[in-house]
Scaffold this motif. Sequence first.
Motif, PDB file in Angstrom:
ATOM      1  N   LYS A   1       9.129 -31.290   7.815  1.00 37.87           N
ATOM      2  CA  LYS A   1       9.548 -32.494   8.537  1.00 37.87           C
ATOM      3  C   LYS A   1      10.942 -33.019   8.184  1.00 37.87           C
ATOM      4  CE  LYS A   1       6.190 -35.519  10.656  1.00 37.87           C
ATOM      5  NZ  LYS A   1       5.017 -36.309  10.267  1.00 37.87           N
ATOM      6  N   PRO A   2      11.270 -33.205   6.904  1.00 39.03           N
ATOM      7  CA  PRO A   2      12.608 -33.756   6.606  1.00 39.03           C
ATOM      8  C   PRO A   2      13.728 -32.888   7.182  1.00 39.03           C
ATOM      9  CG  PRO A   2      11.274 -33.594   4.607  1.00 39.03           C
ATOM     10  CD  PRO A   2      10.502 -32.928   5.685  1.00 39.03           C
ATOM     11  N   ALA A   3      13.592 -31.577   7.015  1.00 39.02           N
ATOM     12  CA  ALA A   3      14.621 -30.675   7.525  1.00 39.02           C
ATOM     13  C   ALA A   3      14.638 -30.679   9.046  1.00 39.02           C
ATOM     14  CB  ALA A   3      14.392 -29.264   7.008  1.00 39.02           C
ATOM     15  N   LEU A   4      13.428 -30.760   9.649  1.00 39.06           N
ATOM     16  CA  LEU A   4      13.346 -30.800  11.107  1.00 39.06           C
ATOM     17  C   LEU A   4      14.041 -32.040  11.646  1.00 39.06           C
ATOM     18  CD1 LEU A   4       9.775 -29.589  12.062  1.00 39.06           C
ATOM     19  CD2 LEU A   4      11.941 -28.712  12.919  1.00 39.06           C
ATOM     20  N   GLY A   5      13.848 -33.168  10.954  1.00 43.73           N
ATOM     21  CA  GLY A   5      14.507 -34.408  11.378  1.00 43.73           C
ATOM     22  C   GLY A   5      16.008 -34.243  11.386  1.00 43.73           C
ATOM     23  N   ALA A   6      16.525 -33.703  10.287  1.00 43.29           N
ATOM     24  CA  ALA A   6      17.975 -33.502  10.192  1.00 43.29           C
ATOM     25  C   ALA A   6      18.465 -32.563  11.284  1.00 43.29           C
ATOM     26  CB  ALA A   6      18.320 -32.944   8.818  1.00 43.29           C
ATOM     27  N   LEU A   7      17.743 -31.460  11.467  1.00 40.15           N
ATOM     28  CA  LEU A   7      18.153 -30.475  12.481  1.00 40.15           C
ATOM     29  C   LEU A   7      18.109 -31.083  13.877  1.00 40.15           C
ATOM     30  CD1 LEU A   7      18.962 -27.553  13.099  1.00 40.15           C
ATOM     31  CD2 LEU A   7      16.535 -27.004  13.307  1.00 40.15           C
ATOM     32  N   ALA A   8      17.074 -31.896  14.130  1.00 40.16           N
ATOM     33  CA  ALA A   8      16.932 -32.513  15.451  1.00 40.16           C
ATOM     34  C   ALA A   8      18.137 -33.400  15.770  1.00 40.16           C
ATOM     35  CB  ALA A   8      15.638 -33.328  15.507  1.00 40.16           C
ATOM     36  N   ILE A   9      18.494 -34.254  14.833  1.00 44.50           N
ATOM     37  CA  ILE A   9      19.620 -35.164  15.069  1.00 44.50           C
ATOM     38  C   ILE A   9      20.912 -34.375  15.229  1.00 44.50           C
ATOM     39  CG2 ILE A   9      20.939 -37.062  14.093  1.00 44.50           C
ATOM     40  CD1 ILE A   9      18.319 -37.618  12.454  1.00 44.50           C
TER      41      ILE A   9
ATOM     42  N   LEU B   1      19.230 -23.158   8.373  1.00 47.40           N
ATOM     43  CA  LEU B   1      18.837 -24.422   7.747  1.00 47.40           C
ATOM     44  C   LEU B   1      17.345 -24.418   7.418  1.00 47.40           C
ATOM     45  CD1 LEU B   1      20.025 -27.278   7.079  1.00 47.40           C
ATOM     46  CD2 LEU B   1      19.047 -28.018   9.227  1.00 47.40           C
ATOM     47  N   MET B   2      16.528 -23.977   8.389  1.00 48.53           N
ATOM     48  CA  MET B   2      15.086 -23.997   8.199  1.00 48.53           C
ATOM     49  C   MET B   2      14.662 -23.005   7.128  1.00 48.53           C
ATOM     50  SD  MET B   2      14.427 -26.353   9.660  1.00 48.53           S
ATOM     51  CE  MET B   2      13.229 -27.228  10.378  1.00 48.53           C
ATOM     52  N   LYS B   3      15.323 -21.859   7.089  1.00 47.72           N
ATOM     53  CA  LYS B   3      14.985 -20.865   6.058  1.00 47.72           C
ATOM     54  C   LYS B   3      15.272 -21.441   4.673  1.00 47.72           C
ATOM     55  CE  LYS B   3      15.869 -16.946   3.517  1.00 47.72           C
ATOM     56  NZ  LYS B   3      16.772 -16.771   2.378  1.00 47.72           N
ATOM     57  N   GLN B   4      16.432 -22.084   4.539  1.00 48.61           N
ATOM     58  CA  GLN B   4      16.781 -22.677   3.254  1.00 48.61           C
ATOM     59  C   GLN B   4      15.705 -23.651   2.803  1.00 48.61           C
ATOM     60  OE1 GLN B   4      19.046 -20.458   2.672  1.00 48.61           O
ATOM     61  NE2 GLN B   4      20.275 -21.923   1.535  1.00 48.61           N
ATOM     62  N   PHE B   5      15.254 -24.465   3.757  1.00 47.77           N
ATOM     63  CA  PHE B   5      14.304 -25.501   3.403  1.00 47.77           C
ATOM     64  C   PHE B   5      12.903 -24.933   3.168  1.00 47.77           C
ATOM     65  CE2 PHE B   5      11.721 -29.281   3.821  1.00 47.77           C
ATOM     66  CZ  PHE B   5      12.482 -30.194   3.110  1.00 47.77           C
ATOM     67  N   ALA B   6      12.508 -23.947   3.994  1.00 48.11           N
ATOM     68  CA  ALA B   6      11.156 -23.379   3.896  1.00 48.11           C
ATOM     69  C   ALA B   6      10.952 -22.676   2.561  1.00 48.11           C
ATOM     70  CB  ALA B   6      10.914 -22.410   5.053  1.00 48.11           C
ATOM     71  N   GLN B   7      12.064 -22.235   1.948  1.00 50.08           N
ATOM     72  CA  GLN B   7      11.947 -21.563   0.651  1.00 50.08           C
ATOM     73  C   GLN B   7      11.345 -22.464  -0.420  1.00 50.08           C
ATOM     74  OE1 GLN B   7      15.880 -20.059   0.359  1.00 50.08           O
ATOM     75  NE2 GLN B   7      15.210 -17.947   0.318  1.00 50.08           N
ATOM     76  N   THR B   8      11.474 -23.788  -0.213  1.00 50.98           N
ATOM     77  CA  THR B   8      10.975 -24.705  -1.231  1.00 50.98           C
ATOM     78  C   THR B   8       9.469 -24.944  -1.102  1.00 50.98           C
ATOM     79  OG1 THR B   8      11.445 -26.612   0.168  1.00 50.98           O
ATOM     80  CG2 THR B   8      13.181 -25.925  -1.340  1.00 50.98           C
ATOM     81  N   ILE B   9       8.848 -24.424  -0.031  1.00 56.57           N
ATOM     82  CA  ILE B   9       7.400 -24.603   0.121  1.00 56.57           C
ATOM     83  C   ILE B   9       6.689 -23.697  -0.882  1.00 56.57           C
ATOM     84  CG2 ILE B   9       5.422 -24.270   1.664  1.00 56.57           C
ATOM     85  CD1 ILE B   9       7.271 -24.802   3.999  1.00 56.57           C
TER      86      ILE B   9
END
Lengths: 295, 298
Positions: free
Chosen positions: A211-219, A175-183
Amino acid sequence: MSAYTEVRHGGKREGIAVERRKRRELSVGKIAANILLVISALLFIFPFYWIVTGAFKVQNVAVAIPPEWFPLEPTLDNFRVLFNNPVWKWGFNSFFVATSEMIGVCLVASMAGYVLAKKQFPGRKFIFILFVSAMALPKQVILVPLFTMLADFGWIDTYQGLILPAIGWPFGVFLMKQFAQTIPGELIEAAKIDGCSELRLFYRIIMPLLKPALGALAIFTFINAWNDYFSQLIITRSTSMMTLPLGLATLQGEYTTPYGVLMAGAALASLPMILIFLLFQKAFTQGITMGAVKG
Amino acid sequence: MAGAVLRRKRYIWREWLTSYLFLLPALAFFLLFVAFPMLKGIYISFFDYTLRDFDFVGLDNFNVLLHDDVFAKSMWNTMLIVLVAVPAVVLFSIFAAMTIYKKSEMQRSFFRGVFYLPAVSSVVSITVVWASIYHPNYGILNYITSLFGAEPIGWLGDTRTALLAIILVLITTSVGQPIILYVASLGNIPTSYIEAAQIDRASAGQIFRKIIWPMLMPTNLYIIVITTINTFQVFAIIQLLTSGGPMYATSTVMYGVYEQAFMLGSFGLASAMGVVLAVVIGIISVIQFKYLGSDVEY
């Protein structure tokens, strides 16, 4: 000339009639679909209604036929009986285990996801494929060998036995890799040119962007950890190490426990998750959608 | 010049080093708690492994399973659950998503939330309430069917209804995520496609078959594969509602693994069952990818 207009007119009128018929068919289908949807939604809500109302019924009301649809004389006795068990301890265990897993997964996964997305190094592709293919692994199948391993470590019936194995699950990394690609890479380059150290860069720039992805992952992790019944069942032994769902399962196993008490327990074991889900539904939904998108 | 090359080299080295350091925690946890147990599971499936013994027995465990009626029954039940529950979950999810995706944001999140409730709730809570609903004497289900003149049924205690009763509960706990995903991918279909088809007087059925269904294919693949993997491993609902009974009518492979390992203490045989289950799941996932993946355009 006039004949031509006539024909054109007729054609148009016919077209409108077809259109109307179609719309009518469509709306009949739509109404049927909506009725079915509302009925299914009621069937999905009913068990929760039954839990909440059942928690306030005395035993002879809880088993009454015809059923009492709403408790006319609500009682708190069920909660009093329930709290004769170490419910506070069970609740603490559930929260402690779920929170620790959540923090662990978020930290470990964001670090790994960031470098997998943004850095070039030998073995990058291989490691990513390793994580992704493990996601398709049937999770519960490894519980038996995992149990024997934890037993060798002496970790049965301990917090580390409950918490640490779940941190290895690779969904978070993906999940984090997918999201980090957009940075944007320029941002990272600019920070480096300014002499920013790697750790500072990660902490000050990458983490806030994730942060947005971290929030989702946390929940996501928190709810999964709370509800991971099978792992908790095999790793826990003593009453004082039980989680809330596990304690409830024990009460359910003692066939003498009154319905109302079980319902009160069921409400306590699930309401925190339902509240978290309702509060963070947006982040949660995003997380699920992101996790499913192919990279 | 030489200095620049050296600097460049040092820079690359540092990049590699930091990358590995950042990866280390995730990789360590993964290798220790996922990869290693997986290999160990295969390894101990060749052993007679109980609290007392640890003896190499070759393929004996698999041979035992081959001739074990209970295991055969459990495998059959598992297949049956997958064959009924997976299509039911997919069809219901598509229906629900199609009906709600055009609604206002508020209604959409309301319905998504309602269908997700059983998935976020503890499975123990779910089984507590369903055990009461299904109860032969005090259950509300028998009360409702009695209004229509039906005789009371012990839904979970009757070999004819127990598996069906389990499947129903399983379905309610499985549709949450698929509905969220379908709503998301339906929302991604450009409305211009559907409007263009409507202008060309395509019927609702044609629009679904020719536009919506093909656009949903990647989501379908993901949902079918994931739901199948999860359904194959159904355990908690069964352990809490029926303990595999009556007469093994609801016993599944995963329940058998639990019973062998944690009630009878035979870890070798349990691991062999786990390996068989993993192989079956693997084969079916590959088939699904081959069959459904060919229609997917990325």
